[in-house]
Write a protein that holds these residues in place. Sequence first.
Motif, short mmCIF file in Angstrom:
data_model
loop_
_atom_site.label_atom_id
_atom_site.label_comp_id
_atom_site.label_asym_id
_atom_site.label_seq_id
_atom_site.Cartn_x
_atom_site.Cartn_y
_atom_site.Cartn_z
N ARG A 157 0.84 -1.20 0.00
CA ARG A 157 0.00 0.00 0.00
C ARG A 157 0.87 1.26 0.00
NH1 ARG A 157 -2.14 -0.81 4.57
NH2 ARG A 157 -3.56 -2.39 3.77
N VAL A 158 1.91 1.26 0.81
CA VAL A 158 2.79 2.43 0.87
C VAL A 158 3.58 2.58 -0.43
CG1 VAL A 158 4.78 3.44 2.07
CG2 VAL A 158 2.92 2.40 3.39
N LEU A 159 4.04 1.48 -0.99
CA LEU A 159 4.78 1.54 -2.25
C LEU A 159 3.91 2.09 -3.37
CD1 LEU A 159 7.35 0.93 -3.85
CD2 LEU A 159 6.51 -1.41 -4.16
N ASP A 160 2.67 1.62 -3.45
CA ASP A 160 1.76 2.12 -4.48
C ASP A 160 1.53 3.62 -4.32
OD1 ASP A 160 1.49 -0.38 -5.60
OD2 ASP A 160 -0.44 -0.81 -4.67
N ALA A 161 1.35 4.07 -3.07
CA ALA A 161 1.14 5.50 -2.83
C ALA A 161 2.37 6.30 -3.22
CB ALA A 161 0.78 5.73 -1.36
N THR A 162 3.55 5.76 -2.91
CA THR A 162 4.79 6.46 -3.26
C THR A 162 4.90 6.64 -4.76
OG1 THR A 162 5.89 5.49 -1.33
CG2 THR A 162 7.29 6.43 -3.05
N ARG A 163 4.71 5.58 -5.51
CA ARG A 163 4.80 5.68 -6.97
C ARG A 163 3.79 6.69 -7.52
NH1 ARG A 163 4.73 -0.81 -7.53
NH2 ARG A 163 6.97 -1.26 -7.64
N THR A 164 2.57 6.62 -7.01
CA THR A 164 1.52 7.51 -7.49
C THR A 164 1.85 8.97 -7.22
OG1 THR A 164 -0.19 5.82 -7.19
CG2 THR A 164 -0.92 8.11 -7.23
#
Length: 432
Positions: free
Chosen positions: A344-351
């Motif tokens: 979840r955190v990785l997806d938010a970072t990329r976004t």
Amino acid sequence: MWWHLYPLGFLGAPIRPDDDPTTRPVEHRLERLEPWLDHLIDLGLNGLALGPIFASSTHGYDTVEHHRIDPRLGDDADFDRLVAACRERGIRLLLDGVFNHVGRAHPAFRDVEADGPASASAELFRIDSDDRRPGDPVRADVFEGHESLVALDHTSPAVEDLVVDVMTTWLDRGADGWRLDAAYAVDPAFWGRVLPRVRERHPDAWFSGEVIHGDGAAIVATSTMDSLTQYELWQGIWHAIADRNLFELAHAIGRHDALLDTYVPTTFIGNHDVTRIATAIGPEFVPHALAVLFTVAGTPMLYAGDELAFEGVKEERLGGDDAVRPEFPPNAPADAELAPDARRVLDATRTLVALRRRHPWLHTARTEVEHLTNTSLALRTATDTDALVTVINLGDDELAIEGLRASTVGAGDARLDGATVAIAPRGWAVLR
């Protein structure tokens, strides 16, 4: 936008060996960074900010040779390969310059211990030679009470020449700039004499000073540094979220905006000296912190592992940094291998990194608070022609706000219903 890592820990080097740092064999660990450069690019970042990589006794900040790669990490050839690997990917390289002090095992200070004030190296240090007799221990200023860290004399032309030489040497070798460690402990006038000399040869080099307190605008004006670390915003982000008191963050945003009249701060939500953001506020709220980091002005610096929800507590004891400076595996994990919080955190970072790349004006844009309670906050970051609104909801209920003038959801957990924006419980969003 930098990805910041602490090489000695990241690469599994022994932090507190008991051998002579000047005679260690070379261990070629730097080459293990190359696979992680693709992870940096995958995040959407374009800069690699390294912690100390020069020969030292223990943790890297007790330097014993500024012109030599720490043998626990590699040698000159390893550094050259890392520079080439960065260049191939369009990644800029920032080095950590420890120029406030050196380690007690530094050859120059050993000369002073052997020969006293008569040593040719004595001009590098602030030495108390009053009433000293041959054979007496050398009394020298140290950094913040750490006896292993001997302070340099920043009024000495010899220290200026040393720092200019070290900086230009590694910029010549392919670095793009310097983080100036403990810059708050050095008279800004010292940097004001040194940095223009370095810029004569490297006019595009970037310099960011580690400044924890003080008048940032005055420091930048005197020192000529490009940027300073924004500890007040970091404190405002994590503390406000942890305490459910977003008024603290709103106050920090206002003070942050005022700095833009003079310089663009280096912004962050974690680094090698503080408790991990996921531990400080909980993994669920790391995307909220990232949303603020990547939608307010500044030069963002993301500490390696924060994008994967790493946890760790900084403690005030010997070895108290180890938990926030862990060894990393040889390669970045595949998304499918990650725990739900990390994914979840990785997806938010990329976004959020992608969103910032699409809106480069965010680098210097001003931010206003449009909605504020203890548990909810809306920030409008805008220029005359562009705007984004970042909303965070720490509460357990859905948040509905009117009047934000949003037309689309750029990222996060929101829906638009006419003039009303609805943010999910414990959600966040960036609106266009």
